[in-house]
Design an enzyme around this catalytic site. Structure first.
Site, PDB file in Angstrom:
ATOM      1  N   HIS A 133       1.067  -3.603  -5.956  1.00 34.04           N
ATOM      2  CA  HIS A 133       2.484  -3.296  -5.731  1.00 34.04           C
ATOM      3  C   HIS A 133       3.119  -4.564  -5.146  1.00 34.04           C
ATOM      4  O   HIS A 133       2.444  -5.345  -4.474  1.00 34.04           O
ATOM      5  CB  HIS A 133       2.539  -2.148  -4.719  1.00 34.04           C
ATOM      6  CG  HIS A 133       3.894  -1.594  -4.443  1.00 34.04           C
ATOM      7  ND1 HIS A 133       4.784  -2.213  -3.590  1.00 34.04           N
ATOM      8  CD2 HIS A 133       4.510  -0.468  -4.874  1.00 34.04           C
ATOM      9  CE1 HIS A 133       5.883  -1.480  -3.519  1.00 34.04           C
ATOM     10  NE2 HIS A 133       5.745  -0.414  -4.294  1.00 34.04           N
ATOM     11  N   ASP A 210      -4.695  -1.794   0.556  1.00 34.92           N
ATOM     12  CA  ASP A 210      -3.454  -1.023   0.506  1.00 34.92           C
ATOM     13  C   ASP A 210      -3.828   0.416   0.146  1.00 34.92           C
ATOM     14  O   ASP A 210      -4.210   0.699  -1.001  1.00 34.92           O
ATOM     15  CB  ASP A 210      -2.524  -1.655  -0.545  1.00 34.92           C
ATOM     16  CG  ASP A 210      -1.243  -0.855  -0.754  1.00 34.92           C
ATOM     17  OD1 ASP A 210      -1.129   0.261  -0.219  1.00 34.92           O
ATOM     18  OD2 ASP A 210      -0.350  -1.364  -1.463  1.00 34.92           O
ATOM     19  N   GLN A 213      -1.567   4.801  -2.019  1.00 26.90           N
ATOM     20  CA  GLN A 213      -1.745   5.827  -3.053  1.00 26.90           C
ATOM     21  C   GLN A 213      -3.099   6.519  -2.948  1.00 26.90           C
ATOM     22  O   GLN A 213      -3.405   7.391  -3.752  1.00 26.90           O
ATOM     23  CB  GLN A 213      -1.591   5.196  -4.453  1.00 26.90           C
ATOM     24  CG  GLN A 213      -0.222   4.614  -4.720  1.00 26.90           C
ATOM     25  CD  GLN A 213       0.861   5.682  -4.902  1.00 26.90           C
ATOM     26  OE1 GLN A 213       0.589   6.879  -5.008  1.00 26.90           O
ATOM     27  NE2 GLN A 213       2.103   5.257  -4.928  1.00 26.90           N
ATOM     28  N   LYS A 236       4.188   9.409   1.558  1.00 27.07           N
ATOM     29  CA  LYS A 236       3.477   9.810   0.335  1.00 27.07           C
ATOM     30  C   LYS A 236       2.390  10.846   0.641  1.00 27.07           C
ATOM     31  O   LYS A 236       1.775  11.388  -0.261  1.00 27.07           O
ATOM     32  CB  LYS A 236       2.854   8.580  -0.337  1.00 27.07           C
ATOM     33  CG  LYS A 236       3.901   7.596  -0.871  1.00 27.07           C
ATOM     34  CD  LYS A 236       3.241   6.464  -1.618  1.00 27.07           C
ATOM     35  CE  LYS A 236       4.112   5.235  -1.698  1.00 27.07           C
ATOM     36  NZ  LYS A 236       5.176   5.313  -2.690  1.00 27.07           N
ATOM     37  N   CYS A 374       7.758  -1.328  -9.061  1.00 30.00           N
ATOM     38  CA  CYS A 374       7.415  -2.422  -8.135  1.00 30.00           C
ATOM     39  C   CYS A 374       6.093  -3.084  -8.527  1.00 30.00           C
ATOM     40  O   CYS A 374       5.253  -3.376  -7.653  1.00 30.00           O
ATOM     41  CB  CYS A 374       7.346  -1.935  -6.688  1.00 30.00           C
ATOM     42  SG  CYS A 374       8.872  -1.210  -6.114  1.00 30.00           S
TER      43      CYS A 374
HETATM   44  N1  PMP Z   1       1.750  -0.072  -2.076  1.00 29.64           N
HETATM   45  C1  PMP Z   1       1.681   0.875  -3.034  1.00 29.64           C
HETATM   46  C2  PMP Z   1       0.454   0.950  -3.893  1.00 29.64           C
HETATM   47  C3  PMP Z   1       2.731   1.774  -3.195  1.00 29.64           C
HETATM   48  O1  PMP Z   1       2.663   2.714  -4.151  1.00 29.64           O
HETATM   49  C4  PMP Z   1       3.860   1.678  -2.353  1.00 29.64           C
HETATM   50  C5  PMP Z   1       5.030   2.633  -2.498  1.00 29.64           C
HETATM   51  N2  PMP Z   1       5.478   2.780  -3.805  1.00 29.64           N
HETATM   52  C6  PMP Z   1       3.885   0.679  -1.375  1.00 29.64           C
HETATM   53  C7  PMP Z   1       2.816  -0.173  -1.274  1.00 29.64           C
HETATM   54  C8  PMP Z   1       5.053   0.510  -0.440  1.00 29.64           C
HETATM   55  O2  PMP Z   1       5.174   1.598   0.402  1.00 29.64           O
HETATM   56  P1  PMP Z   1       6.468   1.752   1.349  1.00 29.64           P
HETATM   57  O3  PMP Z   1       7.649   1.578   0.442  1.00 29.64           O
HETATM   58  O4  PMP Z   1       6.367   3.131   1.884  1.00 29.64           O
HETATM   59  O5  PMP Z   1       6.388   0.702   2.380  1.00 29.64           O
END
Ligand code: PMP
Length: 416
Positions: A133, A210, A213, A236, A374
């Site tokens: 991401h 990270d 997910q 999430k 993203c």
């Molecule tokens: N890493 C991953 C794999 C994600 O799916 C997301 C959220 N889409 C993020 C980071 C960022 O999370 P946040 O916007 O809650 O900071």
């Protein structure tokens, strides 16, 4: 609902109809149709227990943390610290190794600025994977720009699996940090982070995982994973937005300078100099999202009440159903076919733009995400500009999958 303390929960033991009824929003209609919410990878819906915990906090306990000696102040502080302890138990860590923050993005930036920036120098390498991401790419690029470090990319295979052989080869002595996702938000691929972190550790490479997910879908044990840093986001995993956690090994937190300065993160301030607080408070400047963390603590209780192993099993069943039905649709291409996947399906339909598809599905009451998720470098790998993504949670049903499939057929006819 039942969960066995021995950890062998099975999806079959849980009354999923009752579980679904815990989510008030899932009862609503959209465009006159029952809502089919297939966007949980974006943000999860919240059970009544979480909503009520936030509501109760504001009605009965609201005060700032760690500042006031009055009764409400100590109740608020206790509620906030109780959430930290719950979160620590949930990932098998020590509470004083958890920095409570606004989400994964903040957590990764904290590591970038407080750990990487002072350490890295020209020629050092930060290794990331193709499936990250942007939150696990851009902070490293900012660090690289300032230090002269280099970003190296570990590639994937066409089915969306990480190329493990290539990853191990890329772990050369110049690599100081490996930053990798446990589960891809676009492909659903589950990476074997335990093995990966073991390989990295053997080579003296620090690891950041990270977990955004992964946390909502499977049991996570940071001690077993053996990483140095683990970042995740509360919204999430059925918690409120604006909550997240950085877990880090105590020795890293002890060595890291503060990221943001302000109240709460100090022990003593004078104009001659400031003595910083101990971690994790050193990294929690200013008033935190107290009610949010109370809600996230309630989310942890809720998820544990069902059992993460049961949730994982339930979602595997739903994913198998979804994939089987989607595979029957002519002209539909699924992107991401790794052997181990979480309940996320990115797809394209021949002749239809992803946004048009999502807009027409919305009119059927079906919420899917469309766009770039993203993850621009991943879309570049597949040579596509955007995808649609259906993502499931344990509160979805087989009937909703059927409604989504019916919607897809209808939309294909409209677009065809
Ligand atoms: N890493 C991953 C794999 C994600 O799916 C997301 C959220 N889409 C993020 C980071 C960022 O999370 P946040 O916007 O809650 O900071």
């Amino acid at each position: 609902m039942s969960a066995r303390p021995d950890g062998i929960d099975a999806a079959a033991d849980v009354d999923w109809t009752r579980v679904r009824a815990d989510f008030p929003l899932l009862q609503r209609q959209v465009h006159g149709k029952p809502l089919v919410y297939l966007d949980s990878a974006n943000t999860a819906q919240k059970p009544g227990a979480v909503i009520e915990a936030v509501d109760r906090f504001y009605r009965q306990h609201n005060a700032n943390v760690s500042r006031a000696v009055h009764q409400l102040g100590s109740e608020a502080t206790e509620a906030y610290e109780a959430a930290r302890r719950k979160l620590a138990g949930f990932i098998n860590a020590r509470p004083d190794e958890l920095v409570l923050c606004s989400g994964t993005t903040f957590a990764i930036n904290l590591v970038a600025y407080s750990w990487a920036l002072p350490r890295l120098k020209a020629g050092d390498v930060i290794l990331v994977s193709r499936m990250e991401h942007h939150a696990n790419i851009v902070p490293w690029q900012l660090v690289a720009e300032r230090t002269g470090a280099i970003i190296r990319v570990a590639e994937i295979t066409p089915d969306g699996s990480l190329d493990l052989e290539a990853l191990h080869k890329a772990m050369t002595p110049e690599v100081k940090l490996l930053a990798i996702t446990q589960v891809s938000n676009l492909l659903g691929t589950v990476n074997p982070v335990r093995e990966i972190c073991r390989e990295a550790r053997r080579r003296g490479i620090a690891t950041l995982v990270d977990g955004s997910q992964a946390m909502p879908h499977r049991p996570v044990d940071v001690t077993a994973i053996g990483c140095d840093f683990y970042a995740f986001t509360g919204h999430k995993m059925c918690g409120p937005t604006g909550t997240g956690v950085l877990w880090a090994r105590r020795e890293h937190l002890e060595a890291m300078p503060p990221f943001l300065g302000g109240g709460e993160m100090i022990r003593e301030v004078s104009f001659e100099g400031t003595v910083f607080n101990d971690p994790p408070h050193r990294f929690e400047a200013g008033t935190p999202n107290i009610a949010g963390f109370v809600g996230l603590g309630a989310a942890v209780d809720y998820l544990q009440g069902i059992g993460m192993a049961a949730i994982e099993a339930r979602e595997a069943e739903l994913l198998a159903h979804l994939t089987e039905e989607m595979d029957r649709i002519e002209g539909l291409r699924i992107i991401g076919r790794a052997p181990e996947k979480a309940a996320v399906v990115s797809f394209l339909v021949e002749g239809a733009h992803a946004h048009d598809l999502a807009t027409l599905l919305d009119l059927e009451g079906v919420a899917v995400r469309s766009g770039q998720h993203c993850a621009h470098p991943l879309l570049q790998f597949y040579g596509v500009a955007a995808t649609c993504r259906a993502s499931l949670a344990f509160y979805n049903t087989h009937e909703e999958i059927d409604a989504f499939i019916a919607g897809l057929h209808k939309v294909r006819t409209l677009l065809g």
